[in-house]
Design a protein around this motif. Structure first.
Motif, PDB file in Angstrom:
ATOM      1  N   MET A  48       0.816  -1.229   0.000  1.00  0.00           N
ATOM      2  CA  MET A  48       0.000   0.000   0.000  1.00  0.00           C
ATOM      3  C   MET A  48       0.846   1.274   0.000  1.00  0.00           C
ATOM      4  N   LEU A  50       2.595   2.345   2.463  1.00  0.00           N
ATOM      5  CA  LEU A  50       2.624   2.953   3.798  1.00  0.00           C
ATOM      6  C   LEU A  50       3.990   2.779   4.453  1.00  0.00           C
ATOM      7  N   LEU A  80      -7.825  -1.064   1.527  1.00  0.00           N
ATOM      8  CA  LEU A  80      -7.335  -1.792   2.698  1.00  0.00           C
ATOM      9  C   LEU A  80      -8.326  -1.696   3.851  1.00  0.00           C
ATOM     10  N   PRO A  82      -7.881  -2.165   7.517  1.00  0.00           N
ATOM     11  CA  PRO A  82      -6.668  -2.324   8.304  1.00  0.00           C
ATOM     12  C   PRO A  82      -6.882  -3.131   9.576  1.00  0.00           C
ATOM     13  N   GLN A  86      -9.664   0.733  12.822  1.00  0.00           N
ATOM     14  CA  GLN A  86      -9.309   2.142  12.611  1.00  0.00           C
ATOM     15  C   GLN A  86     -10.402   2.966  11.953  1.00  0.00           C
ATOM     16  N   PHE A  88     -12.846   6.178  11.823  1.00  0.00           N
ATOM     17  CA  PHE A  88     -12.688   7.557  12.290  1.00  0.00           C
ATOM     18  C   PHE A  88     -13.670   7.783  13.437  1.00  0.00           C
ATOM     19  N   PRO A  89     -13.160   7.913  14.683  1.00  0.00           N
ATOM     20  CA  PRO A  89     -14.079   7.962  15.832  1.00  0.00           C
ATOM     21  C   PRO A  89     -14.911   9.240  15.874  1.00  0.00           C
ATOM     22  N   ASN A  90     -14.395  10.302  15.248  1.00  0.00           N
ATOM     23  CA  ASN A  90     -15.091  11.598  15.333  1.00  0.00           C
ATOM     24  C   ASN A  90     -16.030  11.829  14.155  1.00  0.00           C
ATOM     25  N   LEU A  91     -16.235  10.805  13.342  1.00  0.00           N
ATOM     26  CA  LEU A  91     -17.218  10.906  12.264  1.00  0.00           C
ATOM     27  C   LEU A  91     -18.322   9.880  12.514  1.00  0.00           C
ATOM     28  N   GLU A  95     -20.921   9.348   7.837  1.00  0.00           N
ATOM     29  CA  GLU A  95     -19.816  10.222   7.413  1.00  0.00           C
ATOM     30  C   GLU A  95     -18.552   9.427   7.095  1.00  0.00           C
ATOM     31  N   ALA A  99     -17.041   9.966   3.433  1.00  0.00           N
ATOM     32  CA  ALA A  99     -15.678  10.470   3.301  1.00  0.00           C
ATOM     33  C   ALA A  99     -14.879   9.622   2.321  1.00  0.00           C
ATOM     34  N   ALA A 100     -15.127   8.306   2.323  1.00  0.00           N
ATOM     35  CA  ALA A 100     -14.306   7.419   1.502  1.00  0.00           C
ATOM     36  C   ALA A 100     -14.832   7.259   0.082  1.00  0.00           C
ATOM     37  N   GLN A 133     -18.873   4.673  18.880  1.00  0.00           N
ATOM     38  CA  GLN A 133     -20.009   4.156  19.650  1.00  0.00           C
ATOM     39  C   GLN A 133     -20.460   2.794  19.122  1.00  0.00           C
ATOM     40  N   ARG A 146     -16.352   0.890   4.389  1.00  0.00           N
ATOM     41  CA  ARG A 146     -15.578   2.077   4.017  1.00  0.00           C
ATOM     42  C   ARG A 146     -14.608   1.754   2.883  1.00  0.00           C
ATOM     43  N   ALA A 147     -13.971   0.593   2.966  1.00  0.00           N
ATOM     44  CA  ALA A 147     -13.051   0.208   1.892  1.00  0.00           C
ATOM     45  C   ALA A 147     -13.821  -0.051   0.595  1.00  0.00           C
TER      46      ALA A 147
ATOM     47  N   ARG B 186     -17.721  16.763   1.722  1.00  0.00           N
ATOM     48  CA  ARG B 186     -16.749  15.688   1.616  1.00  0.00           C
ATOM     49  C   ARG B 186     -15.350  16.210   1.955  1.00  0.00           C
ATOM     50  N   LEU B 189     -15.100  16.361   5.605  1.00  0.00           N
ATOM     51  CA  LEU B 189     -15.014  15.026   6.202  1.00  0.00           C
ATOM     52  C   LEU B 189     -13.587  14.503   6.120  1.00  0.00           C
ATOM     53  N   SER B 196      -8.242  12.554  13.170  1.00  0.00           N
ATOM     54  CA  SER B 196      -8.125  11.395  14.049  1.00  0.00           C
ATOM     55  C   SER B 196      -7.172  10.348  13.488  1.00  0.00           C
ATOM     56  N   PHE B 206      -6.572   9.687  -0.239  1.00  0.00           N
ATOM     57  CA  PHE B 206      -6.614  11.146  -0.156  1.00  0.00           C
ATOM     58  C   PHE B 206      -5.239  11.741   0.135  1.00  0.00           C
TER      59      PHE B 206
END
Lengths: 233, 322
Positions: A48, A50, A80, A82, A86, A88-91, A95, A99-100, A133, A146-147, B186, B189, B196, B206
């Protein structure tokens, strides 16, 4: 589709991959198995982008991708899921998916929020909850969703069933089987041999940063000694 | 919209916006002109706080130099004014362009760092701008410079305090609307997600650096707008408007109001200014002469907020559901 050749990778001075080899064809489900610390996640991270490869090549659909920035590799169609999920806890759940969302490879019948919610009805119920949550199983579904929203040509799952209750695991495995039946190519990293044998086409056993055995499900199922030696089952 | 009005947060926000919209009428009715100038400064600082919140609150980019955009916007207006260019139609676009270009340039350099290094490098750039400002002898140096207000002939007279206030208020409303669009887009977001988990956002395809640079530049432009307004409010520019303490105040305001919430910067600014104005006289009532030491009360209050109300004032208005 994906060809990994003779890959070396290092964490600082210590070598983690010693000539890793791996190949996946379109529509196939392929596994990487092995005990902890053998280089499975390192292999994925190197594919990937990374972490850098010191030697060797990664080819995706005939073009070299090693050395490209991570976001470019992802944009070519590698998705991926992962280790550790992982989210996003704040979305919120929705969302996280929005986002993805992307269809950079112009796939017909692309993954959308509606399709992901249809695939994982639990996520639809929880769509307004924040990422932190969710239960472990729900988080895993969201990580897979999400992937999928990036419409990957190759989906990579790193320890997707780790730490989940047996029933939830079963649900994840049947999801992967459904994805496979739709022609999705998948690279699975897991330790659950009995679940992987019916699912996957080809298996790689990794020991100390290199593949020590590769073969079909049939061959793996028939070789109890091999399973015992490298997988401890 | 209507449902939002039934929550404590919705009611409080609606009330605040109503009072702010009617403030010039109220101060006139009660003959408290002085309050209108505090109100104007609250609005202008709120715009700056909204802009900082876009990067700090939503994006986790702790810029400790945001007051430099007060300076860039203010000095662009002031310098043009000193050379006889008094038209706002020229001053304001030039000032916005200057703030945008400067934000893009320092973003390009500072966003390559993380955490404490980012804090330090933004502070360093702000100090650089500050010392350039205080070195500009032709424009008053340390003492600053009296300027004439921007002219928009036939449209609005900024010397009229009520008109100027309503202009600022309209711009604050526009900033809040823009920020809500930003946060839920987006683009927003990606910025929020990268706060995080940057690596995860990268692995989803991204280029996080470019997104952050765009956000930092937009925030700088909006910060520049607040600088334009601040220069016009006092008809005065000075390096003091961009001292590092002002940058600190902006961070305090955001923490006080609620990081990464739409109206947090507004709550925070109001609380900050009200405490700054009200604490000294109250303390003087308790004991003559104590008013000077109002920070002794203000400081521990901030500590309490940081310890027990992590979401700031916004979190005291109930749980969020959005």
């Amino acid at each position: 589709m994906l060809k990994v050749r003779d890959l070396d990778a290092f964490y600082g001075p210590s070598q983690a991959l010693f000539g890793m080899e791996l190949a996946i064809e379109a529509g196939q489900v392929v596994t990487l198995m092995g005990r902890n610390g053998m280089g499975k996640t390192t292999t994925v991270h190197t594919i990937m982008g990374l972490m850098p490869a010191r030697r060797g090549t990664v080819e995706f659909e005939g073009a070299r991708v090693d050395g490209l920035p991570a976001f470019r590799i992802a944009r070519l169609g590698l998705g991926l899921v992962p280790e550790g999920r992982q989210i996003f806890p704040n979305l919120s759940v929705r969302e996280n998916l929005v986002a993805a969302s992307a269809n950079r490879t112009a796939r017909p019948n692309p993954w959308t929020i509606a399709r992901v919610f249809e695939f994982f009805p639990r996520l639809a119920e929880r769509q307004r909850n924040m990422g932190n949550q969710l239960s472990g199983g729900e988080q895993q579904m969201l990580a897979i969703g999400r992937a999928l929203m990036t419409n990957p040509k190759l989906l990579i799952l790193d320890e997707a069933t780790e730490g989940l209750a047996p029933l939830i695991r079963q649900e994840i495995w049947s999801c992967l089987a459904r994805l496979k039946s739709e022609g999705q190519a998948i690279l699975v990293i897991d330790k659950n041999v009995s679940a992987l044998i019916p699912l996957a086409d080809r298996h790689h056993i990794v020991e100390k940063g290199r593949v020590v055995w590769a073969g079909s499900s049939q061959a793996l199922a028939g070789d109890k000694d091999l399973q015992h030696r490298y997988l401890g089952v | 919209m209507m449902a939002a009005l039934r929550t404590p947060r919705g009611i409080a926000t609606a009330l605040i916006l109503l009072v702010l919209a009617a403030l010039p009428l109220l101060t006139q009715a009660f003959d408290q002109r002085y309050l209108l100038s505090i109100g104007t400064r609250i609005i202008i600082w709120s715009i700056a706080a909204v802009s900082l919140n876009m990067i700090l609150g939503y994006g986790g980019m702790v810029s400790f130099g945001h007051a430099m955009f007060f300076g860039i916007g203010g000095y662009a207006v002031g310098i043009l004014s000193a050379h006889g260019v008094s038209s706002g139609w020229i001053q304001w676009p030039v000032a916005l362009l200057a703030a945008t270009a400067w934000a893009a340039l320092i973003g390009l350099l500072s966003l390559r760092t993380r955490g404490l290094y980012f804090i330090m490098i933004t502070l360093a750039f702000a100090q650089l701008v500050y010392y350039v400002g205080s070195g500009l002898e032709a424009y008053g140096g340390d003492d600053g410079l009296n300027i004439s207000r921007s002219r928009f002939p036939g449209l609005i007279d900024l010397r009229d305090k009520a008109s100027f206030y309503w202009l600022c208020f309209a711009l604050l409303c526009a900033s809040l609307w823009f920020c809500s669009r930003y946060a839920n887009s987006r683009f927003g977001l990606v910025i929020r997600g990268a706060k995080s988990n940057e690596l995860r956002m990268t692995a989803l395809g991204f280029p996080v650096f470019r997104y952050r640079l765009a956000a930092f530049t937009i925030a700088g432009a909006l910060g520049g707008l607040s600088g334009i307004l601040l220069a016009n409010e006092g008809a005065y520019i000075s390096p003091a408007m961009m001292s590092w303490m002002k940058s600190g105040d902006l961070i305090v305001i955001i923490v006080l109001g609620g990081m990464g919430t739409l109206f947090g910067p507004l709550y925070g600014t109001i609380a900050f200014f009200v405490l700054e104005e009200a604490l000294p006289p109250v303390l003087n009532l308790v004991h003559k002469g104590w008013g000077e030491y109002w920070m002794i009360v203000f400081g521990p209050l901030l500590v309490l907020i940081a310890l027990y109300a992590r979401g700031g004032i916004d979190s005291l208005l109930g749980r969020r559901h959005d």
